[in-house]
Design a protein around this motif. Sequence first.
Motif, PDB file in Angstrom:
ATOM      1  N   GLY A  42       0.799  -1.221   0.000  1.00 39.18           N
ATOM      2  CA  GLY A  42       0.000   0.000   0.000  1.00 39.18           C
ATOM      3  C   GLY A  42       0.828   1.265   0.000  1.00 39.18           C
ATOM      4  N   CYS A  43       0.983   1.892  -1.160  1.00 38.36           N
ATOM      5  CA  CYS A  43       1.905   3.019  -1.296  1.00 38.36           C
ATOM      6  C   CYS A  43       1.327   4.068  -2.237  1.00 38.36           C
ATOM      7  CB  CYS A  43       3.246   2.524  -1.831  1.00 38.36           C
ATOM      8  SG  CYS A  43       4.414   3.846  -2.208  1.00 38.36           S
ATOM      9  N   HIS A  44       1.439   5.341  -1.850  1.00 33.41           N
ATOM     10  CA  HIS A  44       0.937   6.447  -2.675  1.00 33.41           C
ATOM     11  C   HIS A  44       2.005   7.011  -3.601  1.00 33.41           C
ATOM     12  CE1 HIS A  44       3.095   8.509   0.498  1.00 33.41           C
ATOM     13  NE2 HIS A  44       3.010   9.647  -0.163  1.00 33.41           N
ATOM     14  N   GLN A  45       3.231   6.521  -3.503  1.00 33.72           N
ATOM     15  CA  GLN A  45       4.326   7.110  -4.266  1.00 33.72           C
ATOM     16  C   GLN A  45       4.639   6.356  -5.553  1.00 33.72           C
ATOM     17  OE1 GLN A  45       7.213   7.378  -0.935  1.00 33.72           O
ATOM     18  NE2 GLN A  45       7.212   9.562  -1.369  1.00 33.72           N
ATOM     19  N   ARG A  46       3.774   5.462  -5.961  1.00 34.14           N
ATOM     20  CA  ARG A  46       3.963   4.763  -7.226  1.00 34.14           C
ATOM     21  C   ARG A  46       3.081   5.357  -8.313  1.00 34.14           C
ATOM     22  NH1 ARG A  46       7.644   3.800  -4.522  1.00 34.14           N
ATOM     23  NH2 ARG A  46       8.578   1.777  -4.092  1.00 34.14           N
ATOM     24  N   ALA A  47       1.953   5.891  -7.908  1.00 34.48           N
ATOM     25  CA  ALA A  47       1.045   6.600  -8.812  1.00 34.48           C
ATOM     26  C   ALA A  47       0.149   7.473  -7.944  1.00 34.48           C
ATOM     27  CB  ALA A  47       0.208   5.635  -9.633  1.00 34.48           C
ATOM     28  N   PHE A  48      -0.333   8.562  -8.516  1.00 32.73           N
ATOM     29  CA  PHE A  48      -1.225   9.461  -7.773  1.00 32.73           C
ATOM     30  C   PHE A  48      -2.361   9.888  -8.709  1.00 32.73           C
ATOM     31  CE2 PHE A  48      -2.512  13.257  -5.405  1.00 32.73           C
ATOM     32  CZ  PHE A  48      -2.483  12.761  -4.106  1.00 32.73           C
ATOM     33  N   PRO A  49      -3.250   8.921  -9.043  1.00 31.99           N
ATOM     34  CA  PRO A  49      -4.312   9.205 -10.006  1.00 31.99           C
ATOM     35  C   PRO A  49      -5.526   9.914  -9.435  1.00 31.99           C
ATOM     36  CG  PRO A  49      -4.420   6.915  -9.329  1.00 31.99           C
ATOM     37  CD  PRO A  49      -3.230   7.511  -8.630  1.00 31.99           C
ATOM     38  N   ILE A  50      -5.409  10.400  -8.191  1.00 30.51           N
ATOM     39  CA  ILE A  50      -6.545  11.043  -7.529  1.00 30.51           C
ATOM     40  C   ILE A  50      -7.112  12.191  -8.362  1.00 30.51           C
ATOM     41  CG2 ILE A  50      -7.104  12.579  -5.589  1.00 30.51           C
ATOM     42  CD1 ILE A  50      -5.552  10.706  -3.782  1.00 30.51           C
ATOM     43  N   SER A  51      -6.237  12.965  -9.008  1.00 27.72           N
ATOM     44  CA  SER A  51      -6.712  14.130  -9.768  1.00 27.72           C
ATOM     45  C   SER A  51      -7.700  13.724 -10.854  1.00 27.72           C
ATOM     46  CB  SER A  51      -5.531  14.878 -10.393  1.00 27.72           C
ATOM     47  OG  SER A  51      -4.802  14.036 -11.259  1.00 27.72           O
ATOM     48  N   TYR A  52      -7.505  12.525 -11.414  1.00 26.49           N
ATOM     49  CA  TYR A  52      -8.435  12.054 -12.460  1.00 26.49           C
ATOM     50  C   TYR A  52      -9.774  11.638 -11.858  1.00 26.49           C
ATOM     51  CZ  TYR A  52      -4.104  12.013 -15.125  1.00 26.49           C
ATOM     52  OH  TYR A  52      -2.923  12.381 -15.727  1.00 26.49           O
TER      53      TYR A  52
END
Length: 622
Positions: free
Chosen positions: A457-467
């Motif tokens: 569980g890691c947020h630093q591999r992708a951050f697609p939240i903006s989409y």
Amino acid sequence: MKNISKGFVGKILEINLSNHKTQIKPIDLEEVKKYIGGKGYATKLLWDCMVAKNAQIDVLDPANPLIFATGPLTGTSLPPSARACVVSISPLTGIYDDSHVGGHFGPEMKFAGYDFIIIKGNLEEPGYIFINDDKIEIKSAIDLWGKDVYETDELLKRKHKDRRIQVASIGPAGENLVRYASITFSLHHHAARGGLGAVMGAKKLKAIVVKGTGYIDVNDLAKFEEFSDECAKSINADINLATMKKYGTGRSISWSNNMYLYPTRNYQEAHFEYADNLNGEKQEEKLWIQTKACFGCSIHCSHMGIINEGPYKGTIFKGIEYEVSDLLGANCGVGDLNAVAYGNMLCDKLGLDALSTGSIIAWAIECYQKGILDKKDVSDLDLKFGNYIDINKLIRKIAYRQGLGDLLAEGVKRASKKTGRGSEDFAMHVKGLELPGWGIRSAPSMGLNYATTDRGGCHQRAFPISYDLGAKTPDGKILDRFGTEGKAKVTKSQQDATASLYSLIACDFSTGTLGTKRLIKLLNLATGWDYDEKEFIKTGEKIWNLSRVINFKNGISKKDDTLPRRIFKDKISVDYGIKTNLPEENFIKMLNDYYEKRGWDPKTGKPTPRKLDELDLGFCEI
């Protein structure tokens, strides 16, 4: 010291702690080019170590290598060029882990003459490695064992009568094999996620000290310097980075909270009523005394602070990052800024990953509230959300494995499995790595990313939240926030790009300003290579698939590509008047779409032989 290549210094240093032997090997630049450097080539080196052992590597076994890696831009004149990473098999998850760090250690390692350092074996008694160019020694650290990272750094600088040396060390948490122990670099920078500090602890390796007198040559110095200067001007002119300098990553706290992305009370909610007490503006007003920068960087995203009132008055600390504000703050129900700052300092000082620490404490509090843990389990602690006095006491107990801290030191996956009684449903992790501070039910694509990342569980591999929130995708589409369509494509695309960027190694905060195309140009100017954007992203896909193979070799299967039961079961407010969970059928639809985009077997989740051959990974067998 003579430099023998462009962008690289051309050497791998191998150290066997068991027999105190060292070996310096030239790197094969053509082989490195296939993986860019940094994370990418270190992943290949980890694979080679596994193949040599011809078996799954036990994480605390002497054979588990600890690989310190730099990239072709590390230590150059590009302003954000401080990054390095550590690659190994994680004591927390049992799978692949790469943990990234800033500061000055990475450049100093290259100045000493080494692009990569591979450490194998174990010491019989505590020791540390001293590297001064081509002079490598293993020295006793018996007098340092038991010291926190601040004391260790200071004592080593006094011992060597040199305040310029760069130190990577562990604290009591690493010594006591806490499975999410961190490695501290340059005093205030931490490779924390995944617990590689426990690998050092198992090796009885207290610290690595580096000093170098070399330099980093580049292929076309004039053009590299000119373009680097242009990039620096872009960074300095970026208003977005100016707010980073003023507020740090805490600038995102109120926004995240208002978008119902701020996990609260062990992910039971996504909005914290006291979030504005913790935000960057409050930190800047009440705590900060100066900004800090990594090697050669003008962003100055880090801050030093002092607590000016309350029970922790006079405490000096570094932080507070967004993630820490959530995991030690909102997720534990703590809205007192000074208390979060103190808890952050304790984690840094004792050598703990603050994210995993906050997550497992929140789990323990919920267990206590539900009667799963009772008074005898928690001894003298009054565990409840918001009780920061006892929460901070528990941080110390974890580092020293005292009382309840011994159970929690194992990480939430192991602790919940041992505890049982339904506690697994709200153990917030993926593949054993505790989740970071970005909500999933408010941004389903982030849940897909968490479920499929190479280290858990890691947020630093992708951050697609903006989409999820309405930004146009690269192909011009706007996605339904709570829908499934298009989520796999953007997640995969970002993961591939990040794998390559983490092989340069690029700074997260500058990447948005500089963009991939400019960073590729810098790579080519530094090395003389001829990467284009298509090949660059394809190399990231290659690195991603190689780490996937490593994980399957270490016991991962398709069933591990999932999320905590709470995410599927429990509905929470995700916007004004909207309550929802992430329906499991929606998640499975995204996951199957992701496998298809990846070219992975939909039944097993493994990369197919065809995909491996396409990526020049035919040597991998799973």
